[in-house]
Design an enzyme around this catalytic site. Structure first.
Site, PDB file in Angstrom:
ATOM      1  CE  LYS A   1      -3.264   3.158   0.890  1.00 39.26           C
ATOM      2  NZ  LYS A   1      -4.132   3.564  -0.303  1.00 39.26           N
TER       3      LYS A   1
ATOM      4  CB  CYS B   1      -3.184   9.796  -3.757  1.00 34.45           C
ATOM      5  SG  CYS B   1      -4.353   9.395  -2.715  1.00 34.45           S
TER       6      CYS B   1
ATOM      7  CG  ASN C   1      -3.831   6.204  -8.718  1.00 33.05           C
ATOM      8  OD1 ASN C   1      -4.903   5.502  -8.216  1.00 33.05           O
ATOM      9  ND2 ASN C   1      -2.714   6.361  -7.966  1.00 33.05           N
TER      10      ASN C   1
HETATM   11  O1  LIG Z   1      -7.436   7.106  -1.226  1.00 32.77           O
HETATM   12  C1  LIG Z   1      -6.459   6.320  -1.271  1.00 32.77           C
HETATM   13  O2  LIG Z   1      -5.701   5.732  -0.370  1.00 32.77           O
HETATM   14  C2  LIG Z   1      -6.110   6.022  -2.813  1.00 32.77           C
HETATM   15  N1  LIG Z   1      -7.030   5.605  -3.702  1.00 32.77           N
HETATM   16  C3  LIG Z   1      -6.894   5.499  -5.036  1.00 32.77           C
HETATM   17  O3  LIG Z   1      -7.850   5.293  -5.956  1.00 32.77           O
HETATM   18  N2  LIG Z   1      -5.600   5.656  -5.670  1.00 32.77           N
HETATM   19  C4  LIG Z   1      -4.512   5.864  -4.345  1.00 32.77           C
HETATM   20  O4  LIG Z   1      -3.214   6.349  -5.265  1.00 32.77           O
HETATM   21  C5  LIG Z   1      -4.626   6.272  -3.427  1.00 32.77           C
HETATM   22 CL1  LIG Z   1      -3.307   6.710  -2.115  1.00 32.77          CL
END
Ligand SMILES: O=C(O)c1[nH]c(=O)[nH]c(=O)c1Cl
Length: 312
Positions: free
Chosen positions: A44, A131, A195
């Site tokens: 993660k 993100c 992403n």
């Molecule tokens: O809300 C999140 O943790 C998240 N959620 C996403 O869909 N992509 C990301 O890179 C991340 Cl870091």
């Protein structure tokens, strides 16, 4: 058929692994990945400090298998947890380890990268520039200048091959501008596209409520509905980044979409929503489906068709 691959110089027994964020926050999650039929695993996205993330409900699948929406808010155990995991990892196993880092500032990314470089480990770094769910933090992936500045510091620091996780782009000029930045960094070995499609809104027709709590219900979209945007980003960067590799992610629900990602140019394929919904058994299923497709089409290896999408 042979669905093995090489990514950033490391061998994967098969091209499939998890999208960072799914089945990879804790050691228990990562153990499921190690025990699965995936060809690799990635942790993660880590920040310097441990984070609880956003209030729940913050993830939900969408009706009729079209995909998912999430606004997790970067919940993670803090980078030192993943550094310890990487120090204990069995690198003699055939499954390589990837580490996702998502610092909230360049200084944070420098601090985390330094720690991994100093530890001299075989794991491969994937820097997350995309993100979409940290309130108040616009994502780097849409700021070309900030990405170039970041890479000009991190690439020489990391020294060995590494990758970056990118948001989807929707404009040819943006593919061109982003590729112009990435081509400046020789050890930027791969880009992972895509992403989630940022800041979608899912509303329940009956209750007339947003489906997730954070950010007024705004969150990243994933799953089958983003497949064609994912394929475009994989192919756009495959065409524009000679000598670099693409990790394809977005909309892989069966061997068919994995096949299409390779046809678009992917060297490896990550699975997010389908892994979240089906569990780690998804890797054995999709690996078999892809192999069967290759046999039916007369392909022996991924190289036989990688990037060979035909235009009219
Ligand atoms: O809300 C999140 O943790 C998240 N959620 C996403 O869909 N992509 C990301 O890179 C991340 Cl870091």
């Amino acid at each position: 058929a042979d669905i093995s691959t090489t990514l950033a110089g490391v061998k994967l027994p098969n091209l499939l692994f998890n999208a960072s964020g799914v089945c990879c926050q804790t050691e228990a999650d990562l153990k499921l990945m190690v025990e699965s039929e995936s060809g690799a695993l990635i942790t993660k996205s880590a920040t310097v400090e441990q984070r609880d993330g956003n209030p729940a409900p913050r993830y939900t699948p969408l009706p009729n298998g079209i995909g998912s929406i999430n606004s997790m808010g970067l919940p993670n155990e803090g980078y030192e947890y993943y550094l310890e995991y990487a120090k204990k990892y069995d690198y003699n196993s055939e499954k390589p380890l990837f580490i996702s880092l998502s610092g909230l500032s360049l200084d944070d990314n420098v601090k985390m990268c330094k720690a991994f470089v100093d530890a001299k480990l075989p794991c491969v770094l994937e820097i997350n520039y995309s993100c979409p769910n940290v309130p108040g933090k616009p994502q780097m992936g849409y700021d070309m200048e900030a990405m170039e500045k970041s890479l000009s510091v991190l690439a020489p620091l990391i020294k060995k091959p590494f990758g970056i996780k990118l948001p989807p782009y929707f404009d040819i000029a943006h593919f061109d501008q982003a590729a112009a930045v990435f081509n400046k960094f020789d050890n930027l070995a791969f880009v992972t596209c895509i992403n989630s499609v940022g800041n979608g809104l899912a509303i329940d027709f009956v209750t007339e409520q947003a489906l997730i709590k954070p950010k007024d219900g705004f969150g990243g979209l994933g799953g089958l509905m983003v497949l064609n945007t994912a394929l475009a980003n994989v192919n756009a960067f495959h065409r524009r980044l000679p000598g670099k590799q693409i990790v394809g992610v977005g909309g892989v629900v069966s061997g068919k979409e994995a096949f299409l990602h390779v046809l678009a140019g992917a060297s490896a394929v990550q699975i997010g929503t389908m892994l979240k919904e089906e569990g780690p058994g998804v890797f054995a299923r999709i690996a078999k489906e892809l192999s069967d497709i290759m046999v039916a089409k007369g392909y022996k290896t991924l190289e036989d068709f990688r990037g060979k999408v035909k235009t009219l």
